[in-house]
Scaffold this active site. Structure first.
Site, PDB file in Angstrom:
ATOM      1  CD  GLN A 107      -2.432  -1.041   2.810  1.00  0.00           C
ATOM      2  OE1 GLN A 107      -3.489  -0.475   3.039  1.00  0.00           O
ATOM      3  NE2 GLN A 107      -1.762  -1.652   3.744  1.00  0.00           N
ATOM      4  CB  ILE A 109       2.658   6.134  -2.159  1.00  0.00           C
ATOM      5  CG1 ILE A 109       2.916   6.989  -0.908  1.00  0.00           C
ATOM      6  CG2 ILE A 109       1.206   5.658  -2.188  1.00  0.00           C
ATOM      7  CD1 ILE A 109       2.218   8.331  -0.935  1.00  0.00           C
ATOM      8  CG  HIS A 125      -3.031   2.542  -1.970  1.00  0.00           C
ATOM      9  ND1 HIS A 125      -3.078   2.466  -0.603  1.00  0.00           N
ATOM     10  CD2 HIS A 125      -4.154   1.925  -2.412  1.00  0.00           C
ATOM     11  CE1 HIS A 125      -4.183   1.824  -0.219  1.00  0.00           C
ATOM     12  NE2 HIS A 125      -4.843   1.478  -1.300  1.00  0.00           N
ATOM     13  CB  CYS A 133      -3.050   8.733 -18.502  1.00  0.00           C
ATOM     14  SG  CYS A 133      -4.559   9.129 -19.415  1.00  0.00           S
ATOM     15  CB  CYS A 160      -2.149  11.123 -21.483  1.00  0.00           C
ATOM     16  SG  CYS A 160      -1.785   9.440 -22.014  1.00  0.00           S
ATOM     17  N   GLY A 200       3.228  -4.621   8.930  1.00  0.00           N
ATOM     18  CA  GLY A 200       3.038  -3.197   9.198  1.00  0.00           C
ATOM     19  C   GLY A 200       1.850  -2.555   8.515  1.00  0.00           C
TER      20      GLY A 200
END
Ligand code: NAD
Ligand code: ZN
Length: 272
Positions: A107, A109, A125, A133, A160, A200
């Protein structure tokens, strides 16, 4: 504790398709706060959480304004670009190199599993290092766009190169759908794994939190399932809903950066 570490090592050695699911608790020791732990960003600043719910809507309504906010502001998570992997990330790379760990579903980033060197990382995520895009799904490295230049020339939002739609950061915001490719591949991994090492995560953010529940449920669905048993292990500083609901078989309570290297040591010792 030692006996649980040895049990995890034995379970990993027995497995055919082990995967790791990770959350913010993997990265706190790289200096990145979590959201819901005692020092978490949302715990300390509920107003920031409320604002975060609006980000995706802001992008849809006004992509230029979204980019002005992104380029003008500071991330609530601090300097993610320069964060470095810790001993916990390195332990997962070792399990990969030993041929035991087949994928990491994260999860986070912060791209730390990619920086650490795991071969198959599904960033559920998204990643701060990429742009995406939402219309056609194409991803770009952040460096492929001169975002500050676009801002100075008043040419925001970036567009894009395939379909000319406004693009956003790859990070998935609240109320934004999980990109289809990642959602599909993660589901397949949860469906086929015979060991899930969950590290975690408070396991309250959906649909990611569904993945351990799918792996657990499959046990009762042996006709359709390719494997019949799945061992689910949690490494977390505190019990989670997965612990309380009996989704995980056992919890090894402690810091990921300490417990995961100890599990790797035990794996190596047992396989000597
Ligand atoms: P969370 O903040 O909800 O939960 C973190 C969990 O990790 C808690 O259960 C806490 O007890 C545990 N923890 C904290 N430090 C630990 C340590 N050193 N060792 C072991 N356990 C530890 O995080 P989440 O479940 O990942 O969900 C938060 C969402 O926010 C995710 O969807 C993610 O996208 C995003 N997020 C990402 C980052 C990052 O990229 N590093 C950081 C914060 C939040
Ligand atoms: Zn596109």
């Amino acid at each position: 504790m030692d006996s649980l570490i040895e049990r995890a090592a034995q379970d990993l050695l027995k497995s055919n398709h082990a995967i790791a699911l990770t959350g913010a608790g993997m990265s706190t020791e790289s200096g990145i706060p979590d959201f819901r732990g005692p020092d978490g960003v949302w715990t300390k600043n509920p107003e920031a959480e409320r604002r975060a719910y609006e980000t995706y809507h802001n992008f849809l309504r006004n992509p230029k304004g979204y980019w002005e906010d992104v380029l003008g502001g500071r991330s609530v998570l601090g300097d993610l670009m320069n964060a470095q992997p810790n001993q916990g990330h390195k332990a997962l790379v070792e399990l990969d190199e030993l041929g035991i760990l087949k994928a990491v579903l994260t999860q986070n980033i912060d791209a730390l599993h990619v920086k650490a060197g795991n071969r198959r990382v599904l960033e559920y995520h998204g990643s701060v290092l990429k742009l995406r895009c939402p219309s056609c799904g194409t991803r770009y490295e952040r460096g492929e766009y001169d975002l500050q230049g676009l801002k100075q020339r008043d040419e925001l939002p970036p567009r894009c190169r395939k379909c000319n739609s406004p693009i956003k950061g790859d990070v998935v915001h609240f109320n934004e759908p999980i990109p289809q490719d990642i959602a599909q591949e993660s589901m397949e991994e949860a469906w086929k794994c015979d060991l899930m090492l969950i590290c975690g995560t408070s396991a309250v953010v959906y649909p990611f939190a569904q993945l351990p529940r799918i792996a657990r449920q499959r046990r009762f669905d042996e006709v359709r399932s390719p494997v019949t048993t799945t061992t689910i292990i949690e490494v977390n500083a505190e019990p989670t809903p997965l612990t309380a609901e009996g989704i995980s078989d056992y919890l090894i309570q402690g810091r990921t950066a300490e417990i995961l290297p100890r599990i790797v040591e035990a794996v190596k010792k047992l396989s000597r």
